[in-house]
Design a protein around this motif. Structure first.
Motif, PDB file in Angstrom:
ATOM      1  N   PHE A  17       1.184  18.727  -1.954  1.00 20.03           N
ATOM      2  CA  PHE A  17       0.928  17.538  -2.516  1.00 20.03           C
ATOM      3  C   PHE A  17      -0.257  16.946  -2.144  1.00 20.03           C
ATOM      4  O   PHE A  17      -1.058  16.166  -3.018  1.00 20.03           O
ATOM      5  N   MET A  18      -0.729  16.835  -0.951  1.00 19.89           N
ATOM      6  CA  MET A  18      -1.988  16.264  -0.175  1.00 19.89           C
ATOM      7  C   MET A  18      -3.137  16.932  -1.083  1.00 19.89           C
ATOM      8  O   MET A  18      -3.910  16.169  -1.363  1.00 19.89           O
ATOM      9  N   ALA A  19      -3.160  18.180  -1.247  1.00 20.95           N
ATOM     10  CA  ALA A  19      -4.007  18.924  -1.474  1.00 20.95           C
ATOM     11  C   ALA A  19      -4.433  18.607  -3.182  1.00 20.95           C
ATOM     12  O   ALA A  19      -5.472  18.350  -3.398  1.00 20.95           O
ATOM     13  N   VAL A  20      -3.512  18.627  -3.905  1.00 26.51           N
ATOM     14  CA  VAL A  20      -3.534  18.252  -5.491  1.00 26.51           C
ATOM     15  C   VAL A  20      -4.045  16.987  -5.835  1.00 26.51           C
ATOM     16  O   VAL A  20      -4.715  16.775  -6.724  1.00 26.51           O
ATOM     17  N   GLU A  21      -3.429  15.953  -4.898  1.00 21.68           N
ATOM     18  CA  GLU A  21      -3.697  14.680  -5.094  1.00 21.68           C
ATOM     19  C   GLU A  21      -5.073  14.295  -4.417  1.00 21.68           C
ATOM     20  O   GLU A  21      -5.851  13.289  -4.929  1.00 21.68           O
ATOM     21  N   LEU A  61      -4.881  16.288   6.472  1.00 21.57           N
ATOM     22  CA  LEU A  61      -4.164  17.583   6.542  1.00 21.57           C
ATOM     23  C   LEU A  61      -5.137  18.958   5.672  1.00 21.57           C
ATOM     24  O   LEU A  61      -4.990  19.964   6.036  1.00 21.57           O
ATOM     25  N   LEU A  62      -5.864  18.172   4.926  1.00 22.44           N
ATOM     26  CA  LEU A  62      -6.847  19.075   4.050  1.00 22.44           C
ATOM     27  C   LEU A  62      -7.611  19.905   4.881  1.00 22.44           C
ATOM     28  O   LEU A  62      -7.861  21.147   4.749  1.00 22.44           O
ATOM     29  N   LEU A  63      -8.091  19.593   5.901  1.00 19.92           N
ATOM     30  CA  LEU A  63      -9.138  20.115   6.934  1.00 19.92           C
ATOM     31  C   LEU A  63      -8.294  21.385   7.669  1.00 19.92           C
ATOM     32  O   LEU A  63      -9.019  22.529   7.739  1.00 19.92           O
ATOM     33  N   GLU A  64      -7.011  21.360   7.678  1.00 23.75           N
ATOM     34  CA  GLU A  64      -6.251  22.509   8.044  1.00 23.75           C
ATOM     35  C   GLU A  64      -6.360  23.846   7.075  1.00 23.75           C
ATOM     36  O   GLU A  64      -6.302  24.988   7.558  1.00 23.75           O
ATOM     37  N   TYR A  65      -6.472  23.537   5.901  1.00 22.45           N
ATOM     38  CA  TYR A  65      -6.595  24.273   4.889  1.00 22.45           C
ATOM     39  C   TYR A  65      -7.996  24.734   4.352  1.00 22.45           C
ATOM     40  O   TYR A  65      -8.176  25.497   3.528  1.00 22.45           O
ATOM     41  N   SER A 121      -1.397  12.839   6.055  1.00 21.45           N
ATOM     42  CA  SER A 121      -2.417  12.037   5.540  1.00 21.45           C
ATOM     43  C   SER A 121      -3.524  13.123   4.845  1.00 21.45           C
ATOM     44  O   SER A 121      -3.392  14.455   5.254  1.00 21.45           O
ATOM     45  N   PRO A 122      -4.276  12.747   4.359  1.00 17.21           N
ATOM     46  CA  PRO A 122      -5.602  13.347   3.671  1.00 17.21           C
ATOM     47  C   PRO A 122      -6.242  14.485   4.758  1.00 17.21           C
ATOM     48  O   PRO A 122      -6.813  15.310   4.400  1.00 17.21           O
ATOM     49  N   VAL A 141       0.759  -1.131  -0.093  1.00 18.25           N
ATOM     50  CA  VAL A 141       0.048  -0.065  -0.001  1.00 18.25           C
ATOM     51  C   VAL A 141       0.793   1.325  -0.060  1.00 18.25           C
ATOM     52  O   VAL A 141       1.985   1.343   0.643  1.00 18.25           O
ATOM     53  N   PRO A 142       0.560   2.287  -0.723  1.00 17.58           N
ATOM     54  CA  PRO A 142       1.343   3.603  -0.927  1.00 17.58           C
ATOM     55  C   PRO A 142       1.182   4.121   0.669  1.00 17.58           C
ATOM     56  O   PRO A 142       0.367   4.313   1.250  1.00 17.58           O
ATOM     57  N   VAL A 143       2.291   4.829   0.914  1.00 21.00           N
ATOM     58  CA  VAL A 143       2.403   5.624   2.291  1.00 21.00           C
ATOM     59  C   VAL A 143       2.531   7.100   1.926  1.00 21.00           C
ATOM     60  O   VAL A 143       3.015   7.353   0.914  1.00 21.00           O
ATOM     61  N   TRP A 144       2.026   8.036   2.421  1.00 11.85           N
ATOM     62  CA  TRP A 144       1.999   9.515   2.316  1.00 11.85           C
ATOM     63  C   TRP A 144       3.201   9.850   2.606  1.00 11.85           C
ATOM     64  O   TRP A 144       3.945   9.456   3.673  1.00 11.85           O
ATOM     65  N   PRO A 145       3.633  10.965   1.994  1.00 11.18           N
ATOM     66  CA  PRO A 145       4.932  11.652   2.333  1.00 11.18           C
ATOM     67  C   PRO A 145       5.004  12.309   3.553  1.00 11.18           C
ATOM     68  O   PRO A 145       4.116  12.859   4.046  1.00 11.18           O
ATOM     69  N   ASP A 146       6.219  12.156   4.377  1.00  8.42           N
ATOM     70  CA  ASP A 146       6.408  12.788   5.712  1.00  8.42           C
ATOM     71  C   ASP A 146       5.570  12.467   6.831  1.00  8.42           C
ATOM     72  O   ASP A 146       5.141  13.147   7.690  1.00  8.42           O
ATOM     73  N   GLY A 147       4.677  11.229   6.537  1.00  7.49           N
ATOM     74  CA  GLY A 147       3.750  10.832   7.523  1.00  7.49           C
ATOM     75  C   GLY A 147       2.309  11.751   7.557  1.00  7.49           C
ATOM     76  O   GLY A 147       1.496  11.399   8.560  1.00  7.49           O
TER      77      GLY A 147
END
Length: 422
Positions: A223-227, A64-68, A61-62, A53-59
């Motif tokens: 990265f998390m936002a565009v993906e 993170l989008l809530l902060e933005y 997770s999606p 399974v892919p792991v997200w960069p730098d630990g």
């Protein structure tokens, strides 16, 4: 912008293809002795094949989008799915001192009992919704549903270790399913086959290590936002989209996963790189593809021919009515409804209302992720589907014949996948 395929330093075409397949079709089953690609974790369960399974960069997770304040990709009945997943976790995570995954098996009825205790309702409608949520969670690899049993799926192994304390607290607050049904005892795995989560080779350390902590965090956030955002994100919201150096690093991170940046005015999203797309695969069946084409014809091609849509858009405010779809398909009603559910869940279709009318279906947000080359191929496919005997269709076939390039249709992630012409 530089072609991201030229930026795969430190990566490989194999890794990019593996990440593209995992995004398109879910966790990858590994052959015995096969190593997971860089940027993936290998999951070994005592009684089953190993998966990657892919792991997200730098630990990250999606979440993170809530902060933005950026909306993530939505799931159908997401609240119901979260409650059912909590019930699964309550029943399958019997040893709270250990990590949640892999846990142990639990009968479906035990999970349904836990769900009923959680929501305080026992009517048939709630049961039907719960069973539907179990199927969606199985399809998205959050659980494994087989032979009347539920197990935690490989995606549960991607929860960051920092979140386990919160999950344990949540399990303590959830009501017990009751004494009417008991969970299955955990089976002891054969010696040497214990469950484990094995980290693979890092994929982005060389890139992220070149930046200070602030710029590194900005790069991961972009990265998390565009993906993972539901819609293309505004450039002004993310420093890594505004800064050329950071954007180049972001493009390289994506290229190592078979992905490319796509710009629409001042907004950005991602799509599949052409090379990775050729091997990504798809979970869509023939019925889903046929229904998707039918919706595109009625919601995009016909309005465009009538001058109601711009030429370069695959989004439409003109829904294809469900009754129109039933009238123009030979699929049984049950198969049509199942295909529509699958396409909605994949983000390829959106169900809308139209004032006082019943509304219908329009292309979903995954169509934002079409690259220019994919848009062109999809346009040609729509010509072949809507008017196979027209001069324009003949011109498309003639253009393809010398190169031997087969037609293409979009897969469940919005990418154009190739298929044999019939």
């Amino acid at each position: 912008m530089t072609d991201p395929r030229d930026l795969v330093a430190g990566g490989s075409a194999r890794e990019a293809a593996a990440h593209a397949r995992a995004r398109a079709t879910g966790p990858l089953v590994l052959a015995p002795g096969e190593a997971a690609a860089a940027g993936m974790a290998r999951l070994a369960r005592g009684d089953g094949p190993e998966v990657a399974v892919p792991v997200w960069p730098d630990g990250a997770s999606p979440s993170l989008l809530l902060e933005y304040q950026v909306a993530p990709i939505s799931a159908e009945r997401s609240g119901e799915a979260r409650r059912v997943l909590a019930a699964c976790l309550k029943c399958c995570w019997s040893d709270l001192a250990a990590d949640p995954w892999p846990g142990g098996p639990a009968p479906v009825e035990t999970v349904l009992s836990a769900y009923r205790a959680l929501i305080g309702r026992t009517d048939d409608l709630m049961r039907n919704w719960a069973i539907g949520a179990l199927r969606r969670l199985h399809d998205s690899a959050w659980i494994v549903l087989a032979d009347g049993e539920v197990r935690l799926g490989p995606r549960c192994a991607t929860w960051p270790a920092e979140s386990h304390a919160q999950l344990r607290e949540l399990m303590g607050r959830l009501p017990d399913p009751g004494d009417t049904v008991t969970a299955l005892p955990l089976a002891e795995p054969p010696p040497g086959t214990e469950s484990a989560v094995l980290a693979g080779e890092p994929l982005d350390d060389d890139l992220l290590g070149a930046f200070d902590e602030r710029r590194r965090a900005e790069l991961v956030a972009a990265f998390m936002a565009v993906e993972h955002a539901a819609e293309p994100v505004q450039e002004v919201r993310f420093a890594a989209l505004r800064d050329p150096a950071l954007r180049r690093a972001l493009a390289e991170m994506l290229a190592r996963r078979g992905r490319v940046l796509i710009q629409a005015r001042e907004r950005w999203t991602t799509g599949y790189d052409e090379a990775a797309a050729a091997t990504a695969g798809s979970t869509l069946g023939e019925a889903e593809r046929a229904v998707l084409v039918l919706v595109l014809v009625h919601s995009v091609a016909i309005p465009r021919a009538e001058g109601l849509l711009g030429e370069d858009t695959w989004l439409s405010p003109h829904p294809a009515p469900a009754e129109e779809l039933r009238r123009h398909t030979q699929l049984p009603i049950g198969e049509l409804d199942a295909a529509l559910r699958t396409l909605r869940q994949a983000g390829l279709l959106t169900q809308v209302k139209a004032g006082e009318e019943a509304g219908g279906y329009v292309p979903g947000p995954q169509f934002h992720r079409l690259t220019p080359a994919a848009r062109k191929r999809l346009q040609e496919e729509l010509i072949l589907a809507a008017g196979p005997n027209t001069p324009l269709a003949a011109a498309v076939r003639a253009k393809r014949r010398p190169t031997g390039g087969p037609p293409a249709t979009p897969d469940h992630a919005g990418n154009v996948r190739e298929r044999d012409e019939r």
